[in-house]
Scaffold this motif. Structure first.
Motif, PDB file in Angstrom:
ATOM      1  N   GLY A  86       0.809  -1.212   0.000  1.00 19.88           N
ATOM      2  CA  GLY A  86       0.000   0.000   0.000  1.00 19.88           C
ATOM      3  C   GLY A  86       0.838   1.256   0.000  1.00 19.88           C
ATOM      4  O   GLY A  86       2.048   1.219   0.217  1.00 19.88           O
ATOM      5  N   LYS A  87       0.172   2.378  -0.246  1.00 21.96           N
ATOM      6  CA  LYS A  87       0.835   3.691  -0.284  1.00 21.96           C
ATOM      7  C   LYS A  87       0.189   4.570   0.774  1.00 21.96           C
ATOM      8  O   LYS A  87      -1.047   4.665   0.828  1.00 21.96           O
ATOM      9  CB  LYS A  87       0.638   4.301  -1.675  1.00 21.96           C
ATOM     10  CG  LYS A  87       1.575   5.442  -2.008  1.00 21.96           C
ATOM     11  CD  LYS A  87       1.222   6.053  -3.337  1.00 21.96           C
ATOM     12  CE  LYS A  87       1.948   5.443  -4.526  1.00 21.96           C
ATOM     13  NZ  LYS A  87       3.404   5.645  -4.574  1.00 21.96           N
ATOM     14  N   VAL A  88       1.034   5.179   1.605  1.00 18.82           N
ATOM     15  CA  VAL A  88       0.499   6.008   2.701  1.00 18.82           C
ATOM     16  C   VAL A  88      -0.205   7.243   2.128  1.00 18.82           C
ATOM     17  O   VAL A  88       0.380   7.959   1.316  1.00 18.82           O
ATOM     18  CB  VAL A  88       1.639   6.451   3.656  1.00 18.82           C
ATOM     19  CG1 VAL A  88       1.103   7.378   4.739  1.00 18.82           C
ATOM     20  CG2 VAL A  88       2.292   5.234   4.291  1.00 18.82           C
ATOM     21  N   THR A  89      -1.457   7.460   2.525  1.00 15.34           N
ATOM     22  CA  THR A  89      -2.180   8.640   2.043  1.00 15.34           C
ATOM     23  C   THR A  89      -2.463   9.647   3.151  1.00 15.34           C
ATOM     24  O   THR A  89      -2.747  10.802   2.877  1.00 15.34           O
ATOM     25  CB  THR A  89      -3.529   8.258   1.403  1.00 15.34           C
ATOM     26  OG1 THR A  89      -4.307   7.572   2.398  1.00 15.34           O
ATOM     27  CG2 THR A  89      -3.345   7.377   0.190  1.00 15.34           C
ATOM     28  N   ASP A  90      -2.396   9.190   4.386  1.00 16.75           N
ATOM     29  CA  ASP A  90      -2.683  10.129   5.475  1.00 16.75           C
ATOM     30  C   ASP A  90      -2.104   9.599   6.770  1.00 16.75           C
ATOM     31  O   ASP A  90      -2.106   8.391   7.006  1.00 16.75           O
ATOM     32  CB  ASP A  90      -4.205  10.330   5.625  1.00 16.75           C
ATOM     33  CG  ASP A  90      -4.519  11.521   6.511  1.00 16.75           C
ATOM     34  OD1 ASP A  90      -3.690  12.459   6.569  1.00 16.75           O
ATOM     35  OD2 ASP A  90      -5.595  11.504   7.158  1.00 16.75           O
ATOM     36  N   VAL A  91      -1.595  10.504   7.597  1.00 16.27           N
ATOM     37  CA  VAL A  91      -1.096  10.125   8.924  1.00 16.27           C
ATOM     38  C   VAL A  91      -1.782  11.013   9.939  1.00 16.27           C
ATOM     39  O   VAL A  91      -1.651  12.231   9.905  1.00 16.27           O
ATOM     40  CB  VAL A  91       0.446  10.303   9.021  1.00 16.27           C
ATOM     41  CG1 VAL A  91       0.919   9.925  10.422  1.00 16.27           C
ATOM     42  CG2 VAL A  91       1.150   9.481   7.956  1.00 16.27           C
ATOM     43  N   ALA A  92      -2.587  10.394  10.799  1.00 17.22           N
ATOM     44  CA  ALA A  92      -3.286  11.168  11.834  1.00 17.22           C
ATOM     45  C   ALA A  92      -2.605  10.895  13.167  1.00 17.22           C
ATOM     46  O   ALA A  92      -2.550   9.765  13.634  1.00 17.22           O
ATOM     47  CB  ALA A  92      -4.750  10.768  11.891  1.00 17.22           C
ATOM     48  N   TYR A  93      -2.064  11.941  13.748  1.00 19.09           N
ATOM     49  CA  TYR A  93      -1.264  11.813  14.968  1.00 19.09           C
ATOM     50  C   TYR A  93      -2.138  12.039  16.199  1.00 19.09           C
ATOM     51  O   TYR A  93      -2.836  13.057  16.294  1.00 19.09           O
ATOM     52  CB  TYR A  93      -0.139  12.841  14.920  1.00 19.09           C
ATOM     53  CG  TYR A  93       0.771  12.827  16.117  1.00 19.09           C
ATOM     54  CD1 TYR A  93       1.666  11.775  16.316  1.00 19.09           C
ATOM     55  CD2 TYR A  93       0.738  13.856  17.044  1.00 19.09           C
ATOM     56  CE1 TYR A  93       2.505  11.765  17.413  1.00 19.09           C
ATOM     57  CE2 TYR A  93       1.579  13.851  18.141  1.00 19.09           C
ATOM     58  CZ  TYR A  93       2.468  12.798  18.320  1.00 19.09           C
ATOM     59  OH  TYR A  93       3.279  12.797  19.409  1.00 19.09           O
ATOM     60  N   TYR A  94      -2.179  11.061  17.125  1.00 19.19           N
ATOM     61  CA  TYR A  94      -3.015  11.193  18.328  1.00 19.19           C
ATOM     62  C   TYR A  94      -2.193  11.230  19.605  1.00 19.19           C
ATOM     63  O   TYR A  94      -2.696  10.972  20.675  1.00 19.19           O
ATOM     64  CB  TYR A  94      -3.990  10.011  18.417  1.00 19.19           C
ATOM     65  CG  TYR A  94      -5.110  10.097  17.413  1.00 19.19           C
ATOM     66  CD1 TYR A  94      -6.256  10.827  17.702  1.00 19.19           C
ATOM     67  CD2 TYR A  94      -5.021   9.468  16.184  1.00 19.19           C
ATOM     68  CE1 TYR A  94      -7.275  10.922  16.784  1.00 19.19           C
ATOM     69  CE2 TYR A  94      -6.032   9.546  15.267  1.00 19.19           C
ATOM     70  CZ  TYR A  94      -7.167  10.279  15.568  1.00 19.19           C
ATOM     71  OH  TYR A  94      -8.178  10.369  14.671  1.00 19.19           O
TER      72      TYR A  94
END
Lengths: 304, 363
Positions: free
Chosen positions: B304-312
């Motif tokens: 897969g290809k990273v499309t979004d990184v949501a940091y919590y």
């Protein structure tokens, strides 16, 4: 958009017509009546300005006082009956399924669409000796009489005597209840409608029956609506003129009729003015009583 | 075993219709004494209607409810051995806290002094000692809820019903109240039935939960089973996050299922039920691993290809577009402060997970 109340000029413009109207047609006439109430009646019935408390002294004499007392009684009785009839009615409408609420409410206010005078004359047609009610009673009487005849006891019911239902205090009370019921039901309905039904469910859930829930939860929580409705019905009954005039008998005179008589046939405007103000003071007293009770009960809430 | 005990609530084939709307559709299950039971589902799934039928505020169109061995048909709410904590709390605003709590005792003829003493005791149970003379409008939302709890518990009901008890509280208070409710249930030993739309609430508090959708009970199980062994796409999706791939069963052998999945090819997963035709192959985000190089064999892998990184903070949620044509979410624990290993959008990654962590979802 800017809050229009913040703009004093706009506020003044919007308020002007109503203010002007009330000043010209309410405050000024009231002031005139107030001035008259200290005046004297001239020999031809004209009003002469003076500074005399005689009209007030006459207003608290035995006969006017008796009429006022009677007015208070009739207003009280009719208001109590209004409440007893109006509470279940208001509850019925407020707790009805949603699609029934508006039609039911319409039925409550439907009488307002007809002139009060006509509605009161209709009561005459119902209550008079040869009216609908006596007609119905006579029919029922005849039916019973025939029934007793069949089982071999003819004449047991005797001759039908029509009831004298009109031109007495009961007729006035019936008329007042009829006229004022919507005024009591509407504020009560508004309060009941807003009442969170989960309070009633909580009461039932905790083991209270329907009656207990009604008196311990519904009534206290709708007290503001009850007070508004009762007050409205009471004040309207107290000052009424038309109902006792049309449905009442010779001893059914209420304070409104007395005032009308002074301004009309007796041509004693100063005395009539004084009576009006006495009635107004009584009304103010009732309003003050309500305000005091209201502030005390909410005071408990705050002080705890 | 709970099944050996006599149920405190028996719900038998309950159907409830409002006009043409079916709020509860042939609901049938038991709740056992001392359980903390959750009715869980999205709004409009019929969970509140079911609770209100237990309380007696609604009557079933079909079916029967038994509480403590007694049939409840025609038993009005005030005669049922259950008490309810309302979503709005419904604490009587015209009575003091003590009068509120004592109300349920007074109306059933408990002498005034005894009612008072028991009400004080109940207030102690919910840590509201000394609040008896206050009026409800002087209390915070959390305190009002405690009053509602005390008012219901003082009646010593067989079952306590709670309608979305935490929904009106702020986040911090909600967490504290979860623990508090569990503690309270252990203290009083009463069966609790709670309605909630919040899966975290149900998972963290309940012994068992019934997951409902459109009037039907989809699954009844303990929190662990609901999460790790959901029986349907709805339950898997409603309880927690899940990545689902469409597949076709191509063979069954010895407790293992072979499935053809687009973009992944033929994969083999353990499965002990029946499955054929189209199935959903699912995996929870936290069960997946990300790596730059193709991982060792024995795992299910996907590119897969990273499309979004949501940091919590404690973790990051990585979204990837995969060869399977499905967007996949994985969670990465941020175990170190260093951000050396941080992924950036556009990176090509391998997603992998163990066949044992794979869910097979029918329907």
């Amino acid at each position: 958009m800017e809050d229009w109340r913040k703009s004093k000029a706009a506020f003044a413009i919007f308020m002007a017509p109503a203010t002007f109207w009330l000043l010209l047609f309410f405050t000024v006439p009231l002031a005139i009546i107030w001035v008259y109430s200290f005046g004297e009646r001239g020999p031809q019935g004209q009003t002469e300005l003076a500074v005399s408390l005689e009209n007030y002294a006459r207003a608290v004499e035995w006969i006017p006082l008796k009429i006022l007392w009677k007015s208070l009684w009739i207003a009280t009785i009719s208001t109590v009956i209004c409440l007893l009839l109006g509470f279940p009615l208001a509850m019925g409408v407020a707790f009805a399924p949603k699609r029934w609420k508006n039609p039911l409410l319409l039925i409550v206010i439907l009488p307002f669409w007809t002139n009060l005078l006509i509605r009161t004359y209709a009561w005459i047609a119902i209550l008079r000796i040869s009216g609908f009610l006596n007609f119905g009673l006579e029919w029922a009487h005849g039916l019973l009489d025939a029934g007793f005849g069949v089982i071999g006891m003819p004449g047991l019911m005797g001759e039908f005597q029509p009831l004298e239902l009109l031109y007495n205090n009961s007729a006035v009370i019936v008329g007042l209840v009829y006229v004022n019921l919507p005024f009591l039901v509407l504020p009560l309905y508004a309060t009941l409608e807003k009442l969170d039904k989960s309070y009633l469910e909580a009461s039932l859930d905790l083991g209270a029956g329907q009656w207990r829930t009604f008196f311990s939860v519904t009534v206290p929580l709708t007290m503001p609506g009850i007070a508004s409705g009762v007050l409205l019905a009471f004040i309207l009954s107290l000052g009424t003129f038309l109902t006792p005039d049309l449905l009442g008998g010779t001893d059914s005179m209420m304070i409104g009729n007395l005032i009308a008589q002074e301004f009309g046939p007796s041509r004693d405007w100063p005395f009539g003015s004084a009576l009006s103000f006495v009635l107004m003071y009584v009304t103010f007293f009732v309003l003050w009583l309500r305000a005091t009770v209201a502030s005390r009960s909410s005071g408990v809430g705050e002080a705890g | 075993m709970t099944e050996a005990r006599k149920p405190i609530i028996r719900i038998r084939n309950i159907t409830k219709r409002f006009g043409s709307v079916v709020a509860c559709d042939n609901v049938d299950f038991d709740i056992y004494p001392g359980e903390f039971f959750a009715l869980l589902g999205p709004s409009g799934c019929g969970k509140t209607t079911l609770l209100r039928m237990l309380a007696g505020f609604e009557s079933a169109s079909e079916g029967e409810i038994e509480i403590d061995g007694q049939p409840m048909l025609d038993v009005p709410p005030n005669k049922r051995p259950v008490n309810m904590v309302f979503q709005s709390y419904a604490v009587f605003p015209h009575m003091t806290v003590l009068d509120n709590v004592a109300y349920g005792l007074k109306v059933t003829g408990v002498p005034k002094a005894e009612a008072r003493a028991r009400a004080e005791e109940a207030l102690g149970l919910v840590h509201l000692e000394g609040y008896g003379q206050r009026m409800p409008d002087q209390l915070s939302g959390g305190q009002r809820q405690r009053v509602a709890l005390a008012r219901a518990l003082v009646k010593k009901p067989k079952v306590l019903l709670l309608d979305e008890p935490l929904s009106a509280l702020d986040a911090k208070l909600r967490d504290a109240m979860r623990l508090e409710l569990v503690r309270l249930q252990h203290t009083v030993g009463i069966t609790f039935v709670i309605v909630t739309h919040d899966q975290d609430e149900a998972l963290s508090m309940a012994d068992r939960a019934a997951v409902m959708e459109r009037g039907k009970v989809m699954q009844i199980a303990g929190p662990g089973d609901l999460y790790e062994h959901p029986n349907s796409r709805f339950v898997a999706d409603f309880i927690g996050k899940v990545n689902v791939f469409e597949g076709k069963v191509s063979g069954v052998s010895g407790g293992r299922l072979a499935v053809e999945v687009g973009g992944m090819g033929r994969i083999e997963v353990p499965h002990d039920g029946v499955a054929q035709g189209d199935v959903g192959i699912a995996v929870r985000p936290e069960k997946t691993r990300l790596s730059k190089d193709r991982p060792a064999s024995g795992l299910i892998v996907l590119k897969g290809k990273v499309t979004d990184v949501a940091y919590y903070g404690n973790e990051s949620h990585i979204l990837l577009d995969t060869d399977a044509g499905v967007q996949v979410t994985t969670t990465v624990q941020n175990e170190k402060r260093s951000t050396d290993a941080a992924m950036t959008i556009g990176d090509d990654m391998w997603i992998s997970w163990s066949p044992e962590d794979t869910l097979v979802l029918n329907g």
